[in-house]
Design a protein around this motif. Sequence first.
Motif, PDB file in Angstrom:
ATOM      1  N   PRO A  79       0.856  -1.372  -0.117  1.00 34.69           N
ATOM      2  CA  PRO A  79       0.148  -0.086   0.028  1.00 34.69           C
ATOM      3  C   PRO A  79       0.839   1.232  -0.118  1.00 34.69           C
ATOM      4  CG  PRO A  79       0.194  -0.827   2.049  1.00 34.69           C
ATOM      5  CD  PRO A  79       0.910  -1.889   1.232  1.00 34.69           C
ATOM      6  N   GLY A  80       0.302   2.327  -0.531  1.00 32.78           N
ATOM      7  CA  GLY A  80       1.311   3.652  -0.440  1.00 32.78           C
ATOM      8  C   GLY A  80       0.717   4.566  -1.594  1.00 32.78           C
ATOM      9  N   GLU A  81       0.821   5.544  -1.297  1.00 33.67           N
ATOM     10  CA  GLU A  81       0.716   6.771  -2.381  1.00 33.67           C
ATOM     11  C   GLU A  81       1.122   6.420  -3.801  1.00 33.67           C
ATOM     12  OE1 GLU A  81       1.361  11.504  -3.169  1.00 33.67           O
ATOM     13  OE2 GLU A  81       2.023  10.644  -1.249  1.00 33.67           O
ATOM     14  N   HIS A  82       2.268   5.911  -3.876  1.00 31.27           N
ATOM     15  CA  HIS A  82       2.925   5.705  -5.290  1.00 31.27           C
ATOM     16  C   HIS A  82       3.051   4.030  -5.588  1.00 31.27           C
ATOM     17  CE1 HIS A  82       3.919   9.826  -5.813  1.00 31.27           C
ATOM     18  NE2 HIS A  82       4.498   9.901  -4.519  1.00 31.27           N
ATOM     19  N   GLY A  83       1.941   3.548  -4.917  1.00 28.92           N
ATOM     20  CA  GLY A  83       2.065   1.836  -5.102  1.00 28.92           C
ATOM     21  C   GLY A  83       1.058   1.575  -6.260  1.00 28.92           C
ATOM     22  N   PRO A  84       0.754   0.286  -6.576  1.00 27.73           N
ATOM     23  CA  PRO A  84       0.050   0.050  -7.720  1.00 27.73           C
ATOM     24  C   PRO A  84      -1.252  -0.317  -7.473  1.00 27.73           C
ATOM     25  CG  PRO A  84       1.498  -1.743  -6.821  1.00 27.73           C
ATOM     26  CD  PRO A  84       1.680  -0.962  -6.072  1.00 27.73           C
ATOM     27  N   GLU A  85      -1.858  -0.278  -6.392  1.00 29.90           N
ATOM     28  CA  GLU A  85      -3.161  -0.566  -6.223  1.00 29.90           C
ATOM     29  C   GLU A  85      -4.231  -0.154  -7.251  1.00 29.90           C
ATOM     30  OE1 GLU A  85      -6.532   0.357  -2.726  1.00 29.90           O
ATOM     31  OE2 GLU A  85      -4.607  -0.483  -2.043  1.00 29.90           O
ATOM     32  N   ASN A  86      -4.159   1.256  -7.240  1.00 29.97           N
ATOM     33  CA  ASN A  86      -5.314   1.731  -8.313  1.00 29.97           C
ATOM     34  C   ASN A  86      -5.062   1.095  -9.851  1.00 29.97           C
ATOM     35  OD1 ASN A  86      -6.405   3.328  -6.766  1.00 29.97           O
ATOM     36  ND2 ASN A  86      -5.142   5.012  -6.962  1.00 29.97           N
ATOM     37  N   PHE A  87      -3.762   0.548 -10.195  1.00 32.18           N
ATOM     38  CA  PHE A  87      -3.545  -0.022 -11.459  1.00 32.18           C
ATOM     39  C   PHE A  87      -4.431  -1.348 -11.245  1.00 32.18           C
ATOM     40  CE2 PHE A  87      -0.694  -3.030 -13.386  1.00 32.18           C
ATOM     41  CZ  PHE A  87      -1.118  -2.836 -14.758  1.00 32.18           C
ATOM     42  N   TYR A  88      -3.964  -2.080 -10.475  1.00 33.12           N
ATOM     43  CA  TYR A  88      -4.661  -3.384 -10.298  1.00 33.12           C
ATOM     44  C   TYR A  88      -6.149  -3.344 -10.064  1.00 33.12           C
ATOM     45  CZ  TYR A  88       0.126  -5.298  -9.922  1.00 33.12           C
ATOM     46  OH  TYR A  88       1.478  -5.673  -9.866  1.00 33.12           O
ATOM     47  N   LEU A  89      -6.783  -2.537  -9.222  1.00 33.27           N
ATOM     48  CA  LEU A  89      -8.109  -2.219  -9.387  1.00 33.27           C
ATOM     49  C   LEU A  89      -8.707  -1.879 -10.635  1.00 33.27           C
ATOM     50  CD1 LEU A  89      -8.334  -0.608  -5.808  1.00 33.27           C
ATOM     51  CD2 LEU A  89      -8.746  -3.031  -6.365  1.00 33.27           C
ATOM     52  N   THR A  90      -8.260  -0.980 -11.483  1.00 31.81           N
ATOM     53  CA  THR A  90      -8.567  -0.817 -12.488  1.00 31.81           C
ATOM     54  C   THR A  90      -8.627  -1.770 -13.619  1.00 31.81           C
ATOM     55  OG1 THR A  90      -7.756   1.424 -12.389  1.00 31.81           O
ATOM     56  CG2 THR A  90      -8.178   0.806 -14.763  1.00 31.81           C
ATOM     57  N   LEU A  91      -7.808  -2.956 -13.487  1.00 29.96           N
ATOM     58  CA  LEU A  91      -7.687  -4.115 -14.250  1.00 29.96           C
ATOM     59  C   LEU A  91      -8.757  -5.009 -13.774  1.00 29.96           C
ATOM     60  CD1 LEU A  91      -3.686  -4.376 -14.724  1.00 29.96           C
ATOM     61  CD2 LEU A  91      -5.619  -3.780 -16.303  1.00 29.96           C
ATOM     62  N   GLY A  92      -9.389  -4.776 -12.764  1.00 24.02           N
ATOM     63  CA  GLY A  92     -10.660  -5.838 -12.446  1.00 24.02           C
ATOM     64  C   GLY A  92     -10.179  -6.612 -11.398  1.00 24.02           C
ATOM     65  N   PHE A  93      -8.979  -6.432 -10.497  1.00 28.87           N
ATOM     66  CA  PHE A  93      -8.587  -7.215  -9.478  1.00 28.87           C
ATOM     67  C   PHE A  93      -9.747  -6.684  -8.281  1.00 28.87           C
ATOM     68  CE2 PHE A  93      -4.949  -7.799 -11.563  1.00 28.87           C
ATOM     69  CZ  PHE A  93      -4.346  -9.132 -11.266  1.00 28.87           C
ATOM     70  N   GLU A  94     -10.018  -7.590  -7.249  1.00 31.18           N
ATOM     71  CA  GLU A  94     -10.855  -7.402  -6.135  1.00 31.18           C
ATOM     72  C   GLU A  94     -10.018  -7.422  -5.040  1.00 31.18           C
ATOM     73  OE1 GLU A  94     -14.135  -9.999  -6.064  1.00 31.18           O
ATOM     74  OE2 GLU A  94     -14.633  -9.769  -8.283  1.00 31.18           O
TER      75      GLU A  94
END
Length: 155
Positions: free
Chosen positions: A124-139
């Motif tokens: 987790p973190g401001e510059h982490g990849p969470e939004n990228f993965y969520l945008t691709l459909g990961f839950e």
Amino acid sequence: MTTGRAPRLEKITPANLEAALALRVRAEQEFAVDPVAHSLAEAYVRPGKAWPRVIVDDGRVVGFVMAFLDFDWRDDGTDVRSGLWRLTIAADEQGKGYGRFAVNAVAEELRRRGTRTLHVTWHPGEHGPENFYLTLGFEKTDERVNDEHVGVLRL
């Protein structure tokens, strides 16, 4: 992406090893991804469980991706999963679709092997990849591995 030709995944070879090892993400992202050398060392000690590849476009290595295959998350045989282990896109190549391509390529490989879910973890973190993965459909799940969040993509 640079050309009208599609990027492709290639096995790590003597011809592309140095380019793979030279890959660097943006400085603010370094907390979220291990160097390619670390990933290749893990692949070496886990033969058959790691699936490392470079992402090549127009003859250039633009990234690195490594899947894990039938990996025992609990070391007791009760929780065997497959998914995305590492993803590195060179700092100056980000935002061009290579990450999406790599995740889709891993998903296709797992489908070919009969896998129905693709797992991923991220810091987790401001510059982490969470939004990228969520945008691709990961839950995002409630599960954590060490200090990383776990996400699942249904295949």
